[in-house]
Design a protein around this motif. Structure first.
Motif, short mmCIF file in Angstrom:
data_model
loop_
_atom_site.label_atom_id
_atom_site.label_comp_id
_atom_site.label_asym_id
_atom_site.label_seq_id
_atom_site.Cartn_x
_atom_site.Cartn_y
_atom_site.Cartn_z
N ILE A 94 -18.99 8.17 -9.83
CA ILE A 94 -18.50 6.79 -9.79
C ILE A 94 -19.60 5.82 -10.21
N LEU A 95 -20.80 6.06 -9.73
CA LEU A 95 -21.94 5.24 -10.14
C LEU A 95 -22.18 5.37 -11.64
N ALA A 124 -22.29 3.22 -16.97
CA ALA A 124 -22.05 3.48 -18.39
C ALA A 124 -20.95 2.58 -18.96
N ASN A 125 -19.83 2.45 -18.25
CA ASN A 125 -18.68 1.74 -18.80
C ASN A 125 -18.65 0.25 -18.49
N ILE A 126 -19.10 -0.13 -17.31
CA ILE A 126 -19.02 -1.54 -16.94
C ILE A 126 -20.29 -2.28 -17.37
N ILE A 127 -21.44 -1.71 -17.04
CA ILE A 127 -22.70 -2.35 -17.43
C ILE A 127 -23.01 -2.08 -18.90
N GLY A 128 -22.59 -0.94 -19.41
CA GLY A 128 -22.77 -0.62 -20.82
C GLY A 128 -24.03 0.14 -21.16
N LEU A 129 -24.65 0.77 -20.16
CA LEU A 129 -25.85 1.57 -20.41
C LEU A 129 -25.44 2.85 -21.15
N ILE A 137 -28.56 7.93 -20.39
CA ILE A 137 -29.45 7.18 -19.50
C ILE A 137 -28.74 6.88 -18.18
N ALA A 138 -27.46 6.55 -18.25
CA ALA A 138 -26.67 6.30 -17.04
C ALA A 138 -26.62 7.56 -16.17
#
Length: 125
Positions: free
Chosen positions: A23-24, A29-34, A38-39
Motif C-alpha cells: 500500500i505504501l 509510486a502512483n500518487i506521489i509519482g516516485l 525507488i518506491a
C-alpha cells in the motif's frame, strides 16, 4: 515448533507487513509519482523493522538477545529489497509490464524464498 505452525505464523506476518509495504509502495509510486523501483526501496525500508520484530518473536519464537541476528536479518532483507527493486525495474521500466502487478508477484516469490532462508539458516536453533 512445527514447520506448518511456522508457515502459518510467517504467512500471517507476511500478509500484514507486505500489505503495509505494498500500500505504501502504490501510494509513493502512483500518487506521489516516485519511480517504481525507488518506491520499492523506500517502502521496503519503511516496514523492515516491523518485519524483523514480528518474525523473530512471533513467526520463529527466537529469543536471541545479541545484535548479530539483527545484522544478518537486515542484510538479508536489504538484499531482498534490492532484488525486488531490480525485478520491478527490469519488468516494468524495461519490458513495459504494469509495475503494480510485477511488484505483487515479486513480493510473493521473494517472501517464499525468505521463509526458507530464515527457517533453515537465520532462525535455525
Amino acid at each position: 515448533m512445527s514447520s506448518l505452525n511456522q508457515i502459518i505464523r510467517y504467512s500471517s506476518v507476511g500478509i500484514l507487513t507486505n500489505a503495509m509495504g505494498y500500500i505504501l509502495y502504490i501510494g509513493v509510486a502512483n500518487i506521489i509519482g516516485l519511480n517504481p523501483p525507488i518506491a520499492a526501496i523506500f517502502s521496503g525500508f519503511m516496514v523492515i523493522g516491523i518485519s524483523y520484530y514480528l518474525n523473530k518473536h512471533f513467526s520463529f519464537k527466537h529469543n536471541s538477545k545479541g545484535s548479530n541476528l539483527a545484522i544478518k536479518y537486515y542484510v538479508l532483507y536489504i538484499s531482498a529489497i534490492l532484488l525486488h527493486s531490480f525485478i520491478i525495474f527490469l519488468f516494468s521500466n524495461i519490458l513495459g509490464f504494469a509495475h503494480e502487478v510485477i511488484a505483487g508477484i515479486s513480493l510473493i516469490i521473494i517472501s517464499c524464498s525468505l521463509f526458507l532462508i530464515q527457517k533453515n539458516i537465520l532462525f535455525n536453533r
